[in-house]
Design an enzyme around this catalytic site. Structure first.
Site, short mmCIF file in Angstrom:
data_model
loop_
_atom_site.label_atom_id
_atom_site.label_comp_id
_atom_site.label_asym_id
_atom_site.label_seq_id
_atom_site.Cartn_x
_atom_site.Cartn_y
_atom_site.Cartn_z
N ALA A 66 0.89 -1.26 0.12
CA ALA A 66 0.01 0.08 0.27
C ALA A 66 0.78 1.22 -0.03
O ALA A 66 1.97 1.07 0.30
CB ALA A 66 -0.83 -0.04 1.12
N GLY A 111 0.68 -4.91 1.10
CA GLY A 111 -0.50 -4.97 0.20
C GLY A 111 -0.15 -5.45 -1.03
O GLY A 111 -1.06 -6.27 -1.58
N GLU A 114 -0.42 -9.46 -0.64
CA GLU A 114 -1.85 -9.54 -0.37
C GLU A 114 -2.66 -9.56 -1.49
O GLU A 114 -3.38 -10.26 -1.74
CB GLU A 114 -2.21 -8.52 0.80
CG GLU A 114 -1.70 -8.81 2.20
CD GLU A 114 -2.09 -7.55 3.03
OE1 GLU A 114 -1.73 -6.27 2.72
OE2 GLU A 114 -2.66 -7.93 4.19
N GLU A 134 4.56 -4.99 7.41
CA GLU A 134 3.86 -3.89 8.07
C GLU A 134 3.90 -3.70 9.45
O GLU A 134 3.87 -2.55 9.93
CB GLU A 134 2.25 -4.29 7.88
CG GLU A 134 1.47 -4.25 6.53
CD GLU A 134 1.64 -5.53 5.77
OE1 GLU A 134 2.57 -6.30 6.05
OE2 GLU A 134 0.96 -5.74 4.78
C1 HXC Z 1 5.17 4.44 -1.16
C2 HXC Z 1 7.27 3.41 -2.05
C3 HXC Z 1 6.51 2.24 -1.30
C4 HXC Z 1 5.38 1.87 -0.67
C5 HXC Z 1 8.67 1.97 -2.39
N1 HXC Z 1 8.08 3.06 -2.77
N2 HXC Z 1 7.45 1.25 -1.49
N3 HXC Z 1 6.25 4.49 -2.11
N4 HXC Z 1 4.68 3.45 -0.64
N5 HXC Z 1 4.89 0.81 -0.09
C6 HXC Z 1 8.95 4.21 -3.48
C7 HXC Z 1 10.17 4.77 -2.51
O1 HXC Z 1 9.73 5.54 -1.56
C8 HXC Z 1 11.04 5.29 -3.45
O2 HXC Z 1 10.42 6.66 -3.85
C9 HXC Z 1 10.60 4.22 -4.78
O3 HXC Z 1 9.46 3.60 -4.50
C10 HXC Z 1 11.74 3.22 -4.86
O4 HXC Z 1 12.05 2.76 -3.70
P1 HXC Z 1 13.43 2.54 -2.83
O5 HXC Z 1 13.01 2.19 -1.48
O6 HXC Z 1 14.12 3.79 -3.31
O7 HXC Z 1 13.91 1.08 -3.34
P2 HXC Z 1 14.99 0.21 -2.69
O8 HXC Z 1 16.00 0.84 -1.74
O9 HXC Z 1 15.25 -0.74 -4.02
O10 HXC Z 1 14.03 -0.82 -1.73
C11 HXC Z 1 13.12 -1.50 -2.20
C12 HXC Z 1 12.04 -1.93 -0.84
C13 HXC Z 1 11.75 -0.61 -0.23
C14 HXC Z 1 13.00 -3.02 -0.17
C15 HXC Z 1 10.82 -2.56 -1.57
O11 HXC Z 1 11.08 0.36 -1.18
C16 HXC Z 1 10.54 -0.78 0.79
O12 HXC Z 1 10.95 -1.29 1.88
N6 HXC Z 1 9.40 -0.47 0.54
C17 HXC Z 1 8.18 -0.41 1.53
C18 HXC Z 1 7.72 -1.74 1.60
C19 HXC Z 1 6.33 -1.93 2.80
O13 HXC Z 1 6.85 -1.79 3.86
N7 HXC Z 1 5.35 -2.40 2.36
C20 HXC Z 1 4.27 -2.39 3.28
C21 HXC Z 1 3.73 -0.99 3.10
S1 HXC Z 1 2.03 -1.16 4.13
P3 HXC Z 1 11.31 7.83 -3.93
O14 HXC Z 1 10.31 8.78 -4.36
O15 HXC Z 1 12.13 7.92 -2.74
O16 HXC Z 1 12.29 7.68 -5.09
C22 HXC Z 1 0.98 -2.22 3.37
C23 HXC Z 1 -0.20 -2.55 4.15
C24 HXC Z 1 -0.99 -1.77 4.31
O17 HXC Z 1 1.26 -2.43 2.40
C25 HXC Z 1 -2.42 -2.30 5.38
C26 HXC Z 1 -1.90 -1.86 6.75
C27 HXC Z 1 -1.91 -0.05 6.57
#
Ligand code: HXC
Length: 260
Positions: A66, A111, A114, A134
């Protein structure tokens, strides 16, 4: 048609849906959800479409979750009243009786994992990574992760993944039963589309029945599920496609199915 953050493409009777925000690793914001809901509604309504594939644009991600930036400053009351994640269950899972496959090309996190698990099955590239991180953000999974991952891989691995946020690679996901098959990255899309085309060529009513019945295995006691299966089997014997399928076998020719 008119989509901005996804693309759709028809290939014969197969619909390819691509999550298309590669600069944000295809993070699932509200617009992605609304466009996906519209794409799935079109898919469901179009008799010319028999199977769908959902994948992510770019090399890196299916969907990294998400959209955290969209959620970061939202107050609890918003999440509760809008109840946005409920729309995945009602419009992407329950409303879609036709089959669809997730072709996971890279990160499927939060997400993203999911959504992949909402698909009827997952085909993964050997570069795919699955995780539910999460907990690190101060929330549990919110779109079915605690329920579907646990059913897919069992309590031990689901609990470990969800409590620690550890990602698993495609091989571990396959061993655990989360994915149907792992293929080389350059073969992923062709493989998923060919698999979808195989399903699209099957008798459509039987496909709907099969999907309904496998899903019923997660909802029903065994005895009821077995009765439900027998009833749908019996119902399908009234279809023209059953006549055709069995005649084609006896006559040693391929069947031609109409969905009647
Ligand atoms: C918004 C995201 C994003 C996300 C990545 N990006 N994941 N933006 N929401 N979930 C964006 C980053 O901010 C970045 O933007 C660009 O995508 C590239 O990502 P990087 O982090 O620079 O890449 P990298 O270093 O290769 O790392 C990849 C990654 C990391 C390990 C996948 O991006 C990461 O940990 N992402 C989040 C994963 C996460 O926590 N997902 C769960 C979300 S909560 P910029 O603008 O900085 O270039 C969820 C559940 C919801 O899904 C339900 C409960 C509320």
């Amino acid at each position: 048609a008119g989509f901005e953050v996804i693309t759709t493409e028809q290939r014969g009777a197969v619909l390819l849906i691509t999550l298309n925000r590669p600069q944000a690793l295809n993070a699932l914001n509200a617009q992605v959800l609304e466009e996906l809901i519209a794409a799935f509604a079109d898919y469901e309504a179009d008799d010319g479409l028999r199977c769908a594939v959902v994948t992510g644009a770019g090399e890196k991600a299916f969907a990294a979750g998400a959209d955290i930036k969209e959620m970061a400053d939202r107050p609890m009351v918003d999440f509760y009243t809008a109840d946005m994640f409920a729309r995945w269950q009602s419009h992407v899972v329950k409303a879609v009786r036709k089959p669809w496959i997730a072709a996971v090309n890279g990160f499927a996190l939060g997400g993203g994992c999911e959504v992949a698990m909402m698909a009827d099955f997952i085909i993964a590239s050997d570069r795919a990574k699955f995780g539910q991180p999460e907990v690190r953000l101060g929330v549990p999974p919110g779109m079915g992760g605690t329920q579907r991952l646990t059913r897919a891989v069992g309590k031990a691995k689901a609990m470990e993944m969800i409590l620690t946020g550890r990602m698993i690679d495609a091989q571990e996901a396959e061993r655990a039963g989360l994915v149907a098959r792992v293929v080389a990255p350059e073969e992923l899309l062709d493989d998923a589309l060919a698999t979808a085309a195989t399903i699209a060529a099957m008798p459509p009513l039987a496909v709907l029945a099969c999907k309904e019945l496998v899903n019923a295995a997660f909802e029903m006691p065994l005895e009821q599920g077995i009765v439900h299966e027998r009833r749908l089997f019996q119902l399908m014997t009234a279809t023209a496609d059953k006549q055709e399928g069995m005649a084609a076998f006896v006559e040693k020719r391929p069947g031609v199915f109409t969905g009647r």
